[in-house]
Design a protein around this motif. Structure first.
Motif, short mmCIF file in Angstrom:
data_model
loop_
_atom_site.label_atom_id
_atom_site.label_comp_id
_atom_site.label_asym_id
_atom_site.label_seq_id
_atom_site.Cartn_x
_atom_site.Cartn_y
_atom_site.Cartn_z
N ASN A 38 0.79 8.47 -38.22
CA ASN A 38 0.25 7.92 -39.46
C ASN A 38 1.32 7.27 -40.32
N LEU A 39 2.57 7.32 -39.86
CA LEU A 39 3.69 6.92 -40.72
C LEU A 39 4.48 5.72 -40.21
N VAL A 40 4.38 5.43 -38.94
CA VAL A 40 5.28 4.44 -38.33
C VAL A 40 4.50 3.25 -37.77
N GLU A 41 5.00 2.04 -38.05
CA GLU A 41 4.44 0.81 -37.50
C GLU A 41 5.55 0.08 -36.75
N VAL A 42 5.33 -0.17 -35.47
CA VAL A 42 6.33 -0.85 -34.64
C VAL A 42 5.70 -2.06 -33.96
N ASN A 43 6.21 -3.24 -34.26
CA ASN A 43 5.77 -4.48 -33.63
C ASN A 43 7.01 -5.23 -33.13
N ILE A 44 7.18 -5.30 -31.83
CA ILE A 44 8.40 -5.87 -31.28
C ILE A 44 8.09 -6.82 -30.12
N PRO A 45 9.01 -7.73 -29.83
CA PRO A 45 8.81 -8.62 -28.68
C PRO A 45 9.09 -7.88 -27.37
N LYS A 46 8.33 -8.23 -26.35
CA LYS A 46 8.55 -7.67 -25.02
C LYS A 46 8.88 -8.81 -24.07
N ALA A 47 10.01 -8.70 -23.40
CA ALA A 47 10.45 -9.74 -22.46
C ALA A 47 9.73 -9.56 -21.13
N GLU A 48 9.30 -10.69 -20.56
CA GLU A 48 8.64 -10.68 -19.27
C GLU A 48 9.14 -11.86 -18.45
N GLY A 49 9.09 -11.71 -17.14
CA GLY A 49 9.58 -12.76 -16.25
C GLY A 49 10.44 -12.13 -15.18
N ASN A 50 11.66 -12.59 -15.05
CA ASN A 50 12.60 -11.98 -14.12
C ASN A 50 12.79 -10.51 -14.47
N LYS A 51 12.52 -9.62 -13.54
CA LYS A 51 12.50 -8.19 -13.83
C LYS A 51 13.86 -7.67 -14.29
N SER A 52 14.91 -8.09 -13.63
CA SER A 52 16.25 -7.63 -13.98
C SER A 52 16.63 -8.04 -15.39
N ILE A 53 16.37 -9.32 -15.71
CA ILE A 53 16.69 -9.84 -17.04
C ILE A 53 15.84 -9.16 -18.10
N SER A 54 14.54 -9.08 -17.86
CA SER A 54 13.61 -8.50 -18.83
C SER A 54 13.93 -7.04 -19.10
N ASN A 55 14.24 -6.29 -18.05
CA ASN A 55 14.54 -4.86 -18.23
C ASN A 55 15.76 -4.65 -19.13
N GLN A 56 16.78 -5.50 -18.96
CA GLN A 56 17.98 -5.36 -19.79
C GLN A 56 17.68 -5.66 -21.25
N ILE A 57 16.92 -6.73 -21.49
CA ILE A 57 16.58 -7.11 -22.86
C ILE A 57 15.70 -6.06 -23.52
N ASN A 58 14.65 -5.63 -22.81
CA ASN A 58 13.74 -4.63 -23.37
C ASN A 58 14.44 -3.30 -23.63
N SER A 59 15.39 -2.97 -22.78
CA SER A 59 16.15 -1.72 -22.97
C SER A 59 16.95 -1.76 -24.26
N GLU A 60 17.59 -2.89 -24.55
CA GLU A 60 18.39 -3.01 -25.77
C GLU A 60 17.50 -3.00 -27.02
N ILE A 61 16.33 -3.64 -26.93
CA ILE A 61 15.39 -3.61 -28.05
C ILE A 61 14.93 -2.18 -28.30
N GLN A 62 14.63 -1.47 -27.23
CA GLN A 62 14.20 -0.08 -27.34
C GLN A 62 15.26 0.79 -28.00
N LYS A 63 16.51 0.60 -27.58
CA LYS A 63 17.61 1.38 -28.17
C LYS A 63 17.70 1.14 -29.68
N LYS A 64 17.52 -0.11 -30.08
CA LYS A 64 17.62 -0.46 -31.50
C LYS A 64 16.49 0.19 -32.30
N VAL A 65 15.28 0.20 -31.75
CA VAL A 65 14.14 0.81 -32.44
C VAL A 65 14.31 2.32 -32.53
N ILE A 66 14.74 2.94 -31.45
CA ILE A 66 14.96 4.38 -31.44
C ILE A 66 16.00 4.77 -32.47
#
Length: 239
Positions: A38-66
């Motif tokens: 009830n307290l948190v709102e998270v809206n972030i971009p998710k990278a898609e396409g090349n799996k290796s590239i996308s996984n690295q980008i999404n991982s860094e975004i996740q770390k920043k949100v956490i």
């Protein structure tokens, strides 16, 4: 014979185009929450396409949100996912509310991400987080994440430039103009580049978060240096 030869060439051309298209990273906006949130709102971009590239980008975004949702010492972060961080934030509030039931303050957290620049060479993503855990005022923070578009590798600020000393001299001039425009009287004789530097459509953006170089009342200091002014110092082509 020649017809078949040209047909093969045409087929190879379309295969090449399809492969190139598959390699390009695209972004969609995702909302992340939990059943008991009830307290948190998270809206972030998710990278898609090349799996290796996308996984690295999404991982860094996740770390920043956490990191943004964490309560307490950043060295004690153990949440493996954004969902678990959201659940932890809600739990911490319940504990606070139980210990201080007379407090009228309701905790809240809002995190938004946006791709502010994307080229074949470099991608910049801005993560804006606002968190209020019962203090006099909430904490607003903006972070830039820069990635090599071809590999998905997160880039340090030093990797954005071929001549950071030259860029710093240019940035100092723009910083002084911004300070003068805001009528700030603080002594800025010792100029340092901010933690957050990124590409945008308007040029190289330098952003100082609250308290980084000025009191809270000043807020965020942000300005852009046109690419043409800093072109000789940049490691990535802005075209």
């Amino acid at each position: 014979m020649y017809q078949y030869k040209y047909l093969i060439i045409i087929c190879c051309f379309f295969v090449f185009l399809n492969c190139t298209k598959e390699q390009k990273t695209i972004y969609s906006e995702v909302n992340i929450t939990t059943n008991d949130n009830n307290l948190v709102e998270v809206n972030i971009p998710k990278a898609e396409g090349n799996k290796s590239i996308s996984n690295q980008i999404n991982s860094e975004i996740q770390k920043k949100v956490i990191s943004a949702l964490h309560i307490g010492n950043l060295n004690d972060i153990h949440s493996p996912s954004i969902e678990e961080s959201i659940a932890s934030f809600n739990y911490e509030y319940k504990v606070f509310n139980k210990d201080f039931p007379e407090s009228p303050q309701l905790w809240e957290a809002q995190i938004d991400g946006e791709v502010i620049y994307q080229s074949d060479e470099l991608t910049t993503i801005a993560i804006t987080s606002y968190k209020n855990t019962g203090g006099a005022h909430g904490n607003l923070n903006i972070s830039f994440l820069n990635f090599d578009s071809k590999t998905g590798q997160k880039l340090d600020n030093s990797q954005l430039f071929t001549d950071i000393k030259s860029f710093k001299a240019i940035a100092k001039t723009y910083f002084e103009e911004e300070i003068k425009e805001k009528n700030l009287l603080t002594d800025y004789k010792t100029f340092e580049l901010p933690e957050n530097i990124g590409y945008s459509e308007n040029g190289i953006v330098l952003l100082y978060n609250t308290y980084e170089v000025a009191p809270h009342a000043t807020g965020i200091i942000e300005f852009a240096i046109p690419f043409r002014k800093a072109a000789s110092s940049l490691a990535f082509n802005s075209l």
